[in-house]
Design an enzyme around this catalytic site. Sequence first.
Site, mmCIF file in Angstrom:
data_model
loop_
_atom_site.group_PDB
_atom_site.id
_atom_site.type_symbol
_atom_site.label_atom_id
_atom_site.label_comp_id
_atom_site.label_asym_id
_atom_site.label_seq_id
_atom_site.Cartn_x
_atom_site.Cartn_y
_atom_site.Cartn_z
ATOM 1 N N CYS A 192 21.014 46.902 7.569
ATOM 2 C CA CYS A 192 21.358 48.193 8.170
ATOM 3 C C CYS A 192 22.785 48.649 7.878
ATOM 4 C CB CYS A 192 21.137 48.150 9.681
ATOM 5 S SG CYS A 192 22.391 47.206 10.564
ATOM 6 N N TYR A 196 -7.042 1.752 6.051
ATOM 7 C CA TYR A 196 -6.091 0.702 5.681
ATOM 8 C C TYR A 196 -5.812 -0.318 6.784
ATOM 9 C CZ TYR A 196 -3.065 4.157 7.925
ATOM 10 O OH TYR A 196 -2.534 5.057 8.798
ATOM 11 N N CYS A 227 24.793 40.523 12.757
ATOM 12 C CA CYS A 227 24.809 41.974 12.634
ATOM 13 C C CYS A 227 25.038 42.563 14.022
ATOM 14 C CB CYS A 227 23.472 42.450 12.079
ATOM 15 S SG CYS A 227 23.221 44.219 12.232
ATOM 16 N N LYS A 230 2.392 4.590 0.966
ATOM 17 C CA LYS A 230 2.387 5.207 2.304
ATOM 18 C C LYS A 230 2.178 6.707 2.163
ATOM 19 C CE LYS A 230 5.020 5.271 6.592
ATOM 20 N NZ LYS A 230 4.971 6.722 6.806
ATOM 21 N N CYS A 288 19.442 48.276 13.792
ATOM 22 C CA CYS A 288 19.097 47.390 12.678
ATOM 23 C C CYS A 288 17.594 47.130 12.648
ATOM 24 C CB CYS A 288 19.845 46.077 12.829
ATOM 25 S SG CYS A 288 19.553 44.947 11.461
ATOM 26 N N ASP A 290 1.580 10.567 3.206
ATOM 27 C CA ASP A 290 2.026 11.491 4.229
ATOM 28 C C ASP A 290 0.850 12.321 4.708
ATOM 29 O OD1 ASP A 290 4.388 11.692 5.430
ATOM 30 O OD2 ASP A 290 5.297 13.087 4.016
ATOM 31 N N LYS A 315 10.903 2.858 2.329
ATOM 32 C CA LYS A 315 10.895 4.289 2.021
ATOM 33 C C LYS A 315 11.605 4.577 0.709
ATOM 34 C CE LYS A 315 9.078 6.196 5.796
ATOM 35 N NZ LYS A 315 9.817 7.248 6.476
ATOM 36 N N GLU A 319 0.850 -1.199 0.000
ATOM 37 C CA GLU A 319 0.000 0.000 0.000
ATOM 38 C C GLU A 319 0.880 1.241 0.000
ATOM 39 O OE1 GLU A 319 -2.150 -0.298 3.684
ATOM 40 O OE2 GLU A 319 -2.959 -2.265 3.193
ATOM 41 N N CYS A 365 25.868 43.977 7.476
ATOM 42 C CA CYS A 365 24.460 43.578 7.495
ATOM 43 C C CYS A 365 23.740 44.138 6.264
ATOM 44 C CB CYS A 365 23.804 44.105 8.770
ATOM 45 S SG CYS A 365 22.022 43.897 8.794
HETATM 46 ZN ZN LIG Z 1 21.641 44.910 10.735
#
Ligand SMILES: [Zn+2]
Length: 717
Positions: free
Chosen positions: A440, A255, A455, A130, A461, A132, A343, A128, A437
């Site tokens: 910023c 099932y 950062c 499987k 920021c 999810d 699997k 069968e 960053c």
């Molecule tokens: Zn930043």
Amino acid sequence: MTTLRTRDTASLTEAEAAEELAALSVEIAHHDALYHGRDAPEISDAAYDALVARNRAIEARFPALVRADSPSRRVGAATAEGFAKSRHGEPMLSLNNVFSQTEFGEFCASIRRFLGLSAEDPLRFVAEPKIDGLSINLLYEDGAFIKGATRGDGIEGEDVTQNLLTIADLPKRLHAPFPARIEIRGEVFMDKADFLAFRTAQEQAAAEREQRRARGEKLGDAVVVPANPRNAAAGSVRQLDARITASRPLKLFAYAMGASSEPPAESHHAFLQRLQHWGFAVNPLSTLLDTEADAEAFQRRIGDQRAALGYDIDGVVYKLDRLDWQRRLGFVGRAPRWATAWKFPAEQATTVLLDIEIQVGRTGALTPRAVMQPVTVGGVVVRHATLHNEDEIARKDIRIGDTVRIQRAGDVIPQVVEVLPDKRPPGAQPFAFPTACPVCGSHAIRDGEDVVRRCTGGLVCPAQAVERLKHFASRRAMDIEGLGEENIQKLFDEGLVRSPADIFRLAHHAERMRQWEGWGARSKKSDEARKVAKLLEAIETRRSVPLERFIFALGIRRIGEQNAKLLARHYHTLEEWRAKMVAAHVIGSEAREELGSIQGIGPAIAEELVEFFAEPRALAALDDLAREAPPLPAESTAAADSPFAGKTLVFTGTLETLTRDEAEAQAERLGAKVTKSVSKKTDFVVVGADAGSKATKAAELGLRILTEAEYRDLAGL
Ligand SMILES: [Zn+2]
């Protein structure tokens, strides 16, 4: 469908009562489903209540006739606190996995050994796909659906009866004949197409919610954007409001069975046929295999069909067909010996990496993300994949323009497995991870072993601002009452508070704040009318806090309350601390040495402080804040007459009457600064037994040296 029943229950015969109870059961279930479902109810609440009351009255007169599926016995309505617990008649077990023909062969061999079969005895399996989804357990009594529960811990799940009633595939009654009592196991799932449409709708709803947030409007319930069909199915079944479940496109395949009052079939494949007869949907790909040798070909065939199937599967379950053998084999741990899930390998695809984006998290972490040419992996269109971190990109040598193999495993976000070097375009450069960053512009640094680059512009920021402001106002930091998460978000979204100093300028915006819904002077609720005034008052009372709180509130990484206290005691004033921290940028400088000599401040903490003060934007925000809310100098808790107040003191060697920690804490209480190294700025050196180089150096510098006894004397201990 509603029939008006006016006859007095007292005049009913037993046969008439039984007939009417049966009719009422069906009728009330029908209205329940309409009420919880999308469709409009057919009858008024009062008419519904009358049906329930009639049912109750007849049952009261004929208690022996109370049906298993009586509306009065139906349970499972969710409470505000969540779902009721429901114990399974037989545990819901998990399956062991195999990943290859060899492992499947070992699984078959172990069955043979256990049953004492020879290699010639064929093992018949039912295969069968499987799916999810979300496993559920359904209880039927006398053919009527009584109760449904999630798997939970396998022994006990959550009672989601009302929600399951909204699923069209779920038979409310079984077609006869059926065992008096039986548990049916199945999987609730969402088709891929339904999932994609649902997800798009949720994304849209989430975006609209963000816009409402930006406009400061009422937000309503949180919107969950599910990562995969399984999460979507599970989230839909676990809704406290069954009407939400009803609006979701859920399907059900049955099932297996749990407890049963009688054996429903001789073999598993015959049981699957009975499930269909009873009214359940059974996966049409389920197949009886005459020998185990057929499994490999079946596995390959389903694997080939996988992407084209309407729903997500992650393997094939092989169950021994003979139920008497299943019973003999039984279980090992929590998994049956007679079944296994074979699997599939993780789903992969190749595509072109168009760009590497850097996202900045709320804590300042810079996270790289691959932007790819859209590609379908296991039925889901993928545009982004995680690249984990800087080292991972370097290790796999991932470059923009590369063709990459990506993989999607279960609910995990797709990841880049490898680069296909043959397809690298000429001139592709190794990826240079940014050191600033992207949001910023502040320095982004890595410290020590940490794989994450962060950062340093915490105060300025935007990516981190709300998080930092929340910390700043929190109880253990500045402790500003009424400035919780929600209000900070609102003030930030309105553009009134971008940095901590802005909080202390809010009084200029009082008029504007009063215009907001729920903040207004015109509000009839007195607490709302006073909201702005109360908040501004609370802010005023916290305009000057002790230096240690102020330092902690800045939210510098690694500077918790304890370290903030150490710094405040050592430097006493903000001006002194600020000047020394800026000067400490030069390695080997006196200020750096001094910082390193404070007990409890290690090199990593020192580094973090120096980085903070090396960032001009952070410094500007700090100065801005200091003008608005200058902190109080650290209290000198020392008695004014303590000879150690304001003096620098070093302990060396082993003390006899105090531990080193006690001695240092004691000296700090007397107002001394305790440092680890001796310099010409040291005022006292307390020398215990076996003192080494520090004592020698103190003597060379001509410092005042105290024995332990002399120290105790002076300290008044
Ligand atoms: Zn930043």
